[in-house]
Design a protein around this motif. Structure first.
Motif, mmCIF file in Angstrom:
data_model
loop_
_atom_site.group_PDB
_atom_site.id
_atom_site.type_symbol
_atom_site.label_atom_id
_atom_site.label_comp_id
_atom_site.label_asym_id
_atom_site.label_seq_id
_atom_site.Cartn_x
_atom_site.Cartn_y
_atom_site.Cartn_z
ATOM 1 N N GLU A 26 0.824 -1.192 0.000
ATOM 2 C CA GLU A 26 0.000 0.000 0.000
ATOM 3 C C GLU A 26 0.868 1.256 0.000
ATOM 4 O OE1 GLU A 26 -0.019 -2.419 2.166
ATOM 5 O OE2 GLU A 26 -2.032 -3.203 2.543
ATOM 6 N N PRO A 27 0.299 2.383 -0.474
ATOM 7 C CA PRO A 27 1.085 3.632 -0.529
ATOM 8 C C PRO A 27 1.592 4.097 0.841
ATOM 9 C CG PRO A 27 -0.921 3.826 -1.840
ATOM 10 C CD PRO A 27 -1.027 2.543 -1.098
ATOM 11 N N THR A 28 0.911 3.684 1.923
ATOM 12 C CA THR A 28 1.310 4.150 3.257
ATOM 13 C C THR A 28 2.178 3.129 4.000
ATOM 14 O OG1 THR A 28 -0.732 3.237 4.206
ATOM 15 C CG2 THR A 28 -0.776 5.548 3.513
ATOM 16 N N ARG A 29 2.574 2.046 3.334
ATOM 17 C CA ARG A 29 3.292 0.987 4.039
ATOM 18 C C ARG A 29 4.800 1.098 3.836
ATOM 19 N NH1 ARG A 29 1.640 -4.962 2.761
ATOM 20 N NH2 ARG A 29 3.712 -5.827 2.721
ATOM 21 N N ARG A 30 5.534 0.894 4.915
ATOM 22 C CA ARG A 30 6.993 0.918 4.845
ATOM 23 C C ARG A 30 7.513 -0.385 4.247
ATOM 24 N NH1 ARG A 30 5.829 3.243 9.964
ATOM 25 N NH2 ARG A 30 6.368 5.468 9.957
ATOM 26 N N VAL A 31 8.640 -0.288 3.606
ATOM 27 C CA VAL A 31 9.326 -1.470 3.072
ATOM 28 C C VAL A 31 10.721 -1.492 3.680
ATOM 29 C CG1 VAL A 31 10.154 -2.644 1.013
ATOM 30 C CG2 VAL A 31 8.007 -1.373 0.929
ATOM 31 N N PHE A 32 10.923 -2.415 4.594
ATOM 32 C CA PHE A 32 12.189 -2.474 5.311
ATOM 33 C C PHE A 32 13.177 -3.400 4.627
ATOM 34 C CE2 PHE A 32 9.289 -1.623 9.071
ATOM 35 C CZ PHE A 32 9.673 -0.298 9.206
ATOM 36 N N SER A 33 14.412 -3.282 5.028
ATOM 37 C CA SER A 33 15.455 -4.210 4.611
ATOM 38 C C SER A 33 16.380 -4.443 5.807
ATOM 39 C CB SER A 33 16.260 -3.639 3.424
ATOM 40 O OG SER A 33 16.868 -2.401 3.784
ATOM 41 N N GLY A 34 17.223 -5.434 5.700
ATOM 42 C CA GLY A 34 18.199 -5.686 6.755
ATOM 43 C C GLY A 34 17.556 -6.079 8.076
ATOM 44 N N ARG A 35 18.087 -5.525 9.160
ATOM 45 C CA ARG A 35 17.646 -5.922 10.497
ATOM 46 C C ARG A 35 16.188 -5.577 10.768
ATOM 47 N NH1 ARG A 35 22.854 -4.074 14.235
ATOM 48 N NH2 ARG A 35 24.363 -5.555 13.341
ATOM 49 N N LEU A 36 15.741 -4.416 10.271
ATOM 50 C CA LEU A 36 14.350 -4.041 10.489
ATOM 51 C C LEU A 36 13.401 -5.025 9.803
ATOM 52 C CD1 LEU A 36 14.288 -0.123 10.236
ATOM 53 C CD2 LEU A 36 13.776 -1.537 12.235
ATOM 54 N N TRP A 37 13.784 -5.483 8.602
ATOM 55 C CA TRP A 37 12.944 -6.469 7.910
ATOM 56 C C TRP A 37 12.856 -7.744 8.737
ATOM 57 C CZ3 TRP A 37 13.105 -11.446 6.218
ATOM 58 C CH2 TRP A 37 12.089 -11.858 5.348
ATOM 59 N N TRP A 38 13.977 -8.224 9.224
ATOM 60 C CA TRP A 38 13.979 -9.445 10.027
ATOM 61 C C TRP A 38 13.169 -9.264 11.309
ATOM 62 C CZ3 TRP A 38 15.166 -14.071 8.384
ATOM 63 C CH2 TRP A 38 16.029 -14.203 7.287
ATOM 64 N N ARG A 486 6.980 -17.541 5.367
ATOM 65 C CA ARG A 486 6.588 -16.379 4.560
ATOM 66 C C ARG A 486 5.066 -16.205 4.589
ATOM 67 N NH1 ARG A 486 6.470 -11.449 2.979
ATOM 68 N NH2 ARG A 486 5.716 -11.114 0.864
ATOM 69 N N ALA A 487 4.319 -17.307 4.517
ATOM 70 C CA ALA A 487 2.859 -17.234 4.574
ATOM 71 C C ALA A 487 2.399 -16.711 5.936
ATOM 72 C CB ALA A 487 2.251 -18.603 4.302
ATOM 73 N N LEU A 488 3.038 -17.162 7.004
ATOM 74 C CA LEU A 488 2.698 -16.667 8.342
ATOM 75 C C LEU A 488 2.993 -15.175 8.459
ATOM 76 C CD1 LEU A 488 4.058 -19.616 10.533
ATOM 77 C CD2 LEU A 488 1.651 -19.036 10.130
ATOM 78 N N GLN A 489 4.138 -14.754 7.898
ATOM 79 C CA GLN A 489 4.469 -13.329 7.905
ATOM 80 C C GLN A 489 3.439 -12.533 7.111
ATOM 81 O OE1 GLN A 489 7.897 -12.293 5.631
ATOM 82 N NE2 GLN A 489 7.669 -10.108 6.006
#
Length: 724
Positions: A26-38, A486-489
């Protein structure tokens, strides 16, 4: 989101849909990488796992479960959704000193959380009640200051999509603090004091903070419409004593209202009861279907089955959106997932951008009334009314058939009128190839079979979810441990919007119940019914649509069921009929101008004007605005009556829907003149009405029109005479 491949392997040639199951950001959703993604991936997996374990293995106390359910969604939601527009590449971000202020706000938030821990220690040591001054000054004031301050800062702080501002961390800590205090008090004897003068003041402070957090998260994930409605209802609590007429009431104090609104009388009531059990379970089920690429298969199957018919992609949209929409749970979300594929293809075969968007919006909205899942609406209806789920799912069959038949014939007649073609054999997947993978329908079949064999909804949903993973092992998209995680996430991420919306709807339901405004509305409907029952139904329709505008289906129905349904039941309408009536209008508010979420989402993809698309989708979904009135005049439409009555009403109503579609599109077996459209409309209403004499009159009109049309147009070339 979609690709066409002309040189596939023999097993996969001409796969049209590729990526329907991709997670839509969504336009308001963050996309993390690295430690924040995990970090957030782990939190989402833990959140969904908590629900699966609690629902199937280790149940916990009801209020505790629901508080943790809402708290988890708030923490994930503030981490993943921004409160302001993202700063794009090269764009100036907000000044850094705002982060400094947010860092200061973190101190009172943490202090409030620590105070909850100290209160827990005191009560574990034998203290019966915490001093009100401690609850106010050591917990309440710091919590409210941090909550309000961080919310306002989050509106001003603009950062790149992959950045997590400190203000969001403050809101996450505030959610934890408010929920922890409520868990402490609701698991003590003080729980019985809610709603009285003896209720601990801390409950009100925690409820105020929790309500503010719910409203803010709802704004981020669902827009302002629901937030404004909730704010109006909350304002009514304190403005009621000053209002005239039937809206006036004695009023509630701040402490009495907020000590109750975060209980099962409001936020923890029916809407959260459903979101914490049935809805999240089916979101997890949908996530497993996405992870195993079943959505791609559904859409490709629809192309193979209907793609070659005239106006093929539009008919594919109807089938695919019906299948996906009943699981998806949100009309606008379904438009985004399937419409990104079907709308461009509709435009390719000749549909104008407006028609393409309108067809997708109407079809996606129809998924919400499609049994057996009905976008979770069936489960909410069962929870509110006490009517068994299976009875509700069976009752929904004929109305769903009528709705999709209406859209199908609208599409077909428009295609005939404009001389459109279908897709060629080379442009669609081979049905024989897809038929080899028909076992991918197994999870849906297992779900339906388990429900009708008498399994609980939770057990049936869990079996279906497990079967989605097992079936994938014999499909081209096997789900290993990584895919399951991934499905649970994905399930945790997908659930945030609907949980926030249900919690916000719970605030509205709480106001309705605690102020008695629902009962006063019922008396108003009763007065109108004394003049005319049709007038009362029309008024109920307008209120249901108005309450649903800009709201996801689940919240729209929950609010309408609290305000309108009791009034309809009060004028003598059966509970099942009354709730289906408001449910249908809550659903079609998604395609009703001026605030039509599904139509606006479709317009964004088609590139057409949003308001024009909403008007066109309203026209295509016209049957959904007529059929609910027939529930009252002909209950056989909801499987109420003998099989002979049900069969007669089902057949004649379907014929009426065909005539209604022909009336709107000005085409039957050829062009339809103005006087014929008037006659058609009368015949359609006669057959939709459902009475034996009206059915006979409608059939006579239909036969006369068919004979007239065949005689005048049978020998002509339909595409050449296509005129409007």
């Amino acid at each position: 989101m979609s690709n066409q491949h002309n040189n596939q392997t023999p097993e996969d040639d001409m796969i049209i849909a590729d990526g329907v199951d991709n997670d839509v950001v969504e336009p308001t959703r963050r996309v993390f990488s690295g430690r924040l993604w995990w970090l957030f991936a782990a939190m989402a997996v833990a959140y969904t796992s908590f629900h699966l374990i609690s629902l199937n293995v280790y149940p916990i106390e009801t209020w505790t479960f629901r508080i943790l359910h809402v708290c988890g969604a708030l923490i994930l939601g503030f981490g993943l959704y921004t409160g302001a527009r993202f700063a794009e590449d090269g764009e100036r971000t907000s000044p850094r000193w705002l982060d400094g202020i947010a860092g200061v706000m973190l101190l009172p938030a943490l202090y409030a959380l620590v105070q909850v821990f100290m209160m827990h220690q005191a009560m574990a040591g034998g203290t019966m009640r915490i001093d009100p001054s401690i609850e106010t000054w050591q917990f309440g004031v710091p919590l409210i200051v941090a909550t309000v301050g961080a919310i306002m800062l989050s509106w001003a702080i603009r950062r790149p999509r992959g950045h997590l501002p400190i203000a969001e961390v403050v809101l996450m800590v505030c959610a934890a603090a408010a929920s922890s205090y409520l868990l402490l008090m609701f698991n003590s004897p003080l729980r019985a004091s809610t709603g009285t003068a003896f209720a601990p003041i801390g409950i009100s402070w925690a409820a105020i903070a929790g309500s503010l957090l719910i409203l803010e998260l709802t704004r981020r994930v669902a827009g302002m419409a629901l937030v404004i409605i909730a704010a109006i209802f909350i304002a009514y609590v304190f403005a009621g004593p000053f209002l005239p007429g039937f809206l006036g009431y004695p009023g509630l104090s701040v402490n009495r209202f907020f000590s109750q609104v975060y209980t099962d009388a409001g936020v923890l009531g029916p809407t959260t009861a459903v979101s914490s059990t049935y809805i999240i379970l089916f979101i997890i089920f949908a996530a497993f279907l996405q992870a195993s690429k079943v959505g791609d298969y559904f859409v490709n199957f629809a192309f193979a089955a209907a793609g070659r018919a005239r106006g093929g992609p539009a008919k594919v949209s109807i089938f695919a959106s019906g299948l996906m929409g009943m699981i998806n749970g949100t009309s606008a979300g379904n438009v985004v997932s399937t419409g990104s594929l079907t709308i461009p293809l509709m435009k390719k075969v000749g549909y104008p951008a407006r028609s393409a968007g309108a067809i997708e919006a109407a079809a996606s909205t129809g998924g919400q009334i499609m049994p057996p899942i009905m976008g979770a609406g069936a489960f909410i209806m069962a929870e509110i009314t006490g009517i068994p789920y299976t009875e509700i799912a069976i009752a929904a069959v004929i109305p769903a058939i009528l709705y999709f038949a209406s859209i199908y014939f609208m599409v077909d007649f428009e295609a005939a009128r404009k001389g459109m073609r279908g897709m060629t054999r080379d442009e669609i997947p081979k049905f024989s190839k897809l038929a080899r993978h028909a076992y991918l329908f197994a999870p849906i079949i297992i779900l339906v079979a388990a429900l009708f064999m008498g399994y609980s909804v939770i057990r049936a949903g869990t079996l279906a979810t497990a079967s989605a993973a097992i079936v994938s092992w014999i499909s081209p998209n096997k789900m290993g441990p990584a895919a399951i995680l991934r499905a649970l996430q994905l399930g945790g991420t997908m659930s945030i919007q609907i949980i926030a919306v249900c919690a916000c709807a719970g605030l509205i339901v709480g106001v309705i119940g605690l102020t008695g405004v629902g009962a006063r509305f019922s008396s108003l409907l009763l007065g109108l019914a004394g003049v005319s029952q049709l007038l009362a139904l029309f008024f109920a329709m307008l209120i249901s649509i108005l309450l649903g505008m800009g709201m996801p289906t689940t919240a729209a129905y929950a609010v309408a069921a609290s305000v309108v349904a009791p009034g309809l039941i009060g004028i003598g309408i059966e509970p099942l009929v009354a709730h289906f009536f408001v449910f249908y209008f809550a659903v079609v508010s998604a395609i009703t101008p001026p605030v039509a979420l599904a139509s606006y989402a479709a317009a964004g993809i088609s590139g057409d004007n949003a308001m024009g698309t909403s008007v066109a989708s309203f026209k295509i979904g016209l049957a959904a605005f007529i059929v609910p009135f027939m529930f009252f005049y002909s209950p056989a439409m909801l499987m109420e009556g003998s099989w002979l009555q049900i069969a007669r009403v089902g057949v004649t109503a379907t014929m009426g829907i065909v005539l209604l579609s022909a009336t709107v599109q000005a085409w039957f077996f050829g062009p339809v003149k103005a006087w014929q459209r008037v006659v058609m409309f009368i015949g359609a209403l006669c057959m939709i009405y459902g009475g034996i004499y009206s059915d006979l009159a409608g059939i006579a009109i239909a036969v006369g029109l068919i004979v007239f049309q065949r005689r005048h147009h049978n020998d002509r070339n339909t595409p050449q005479m296509a005129t409007t």
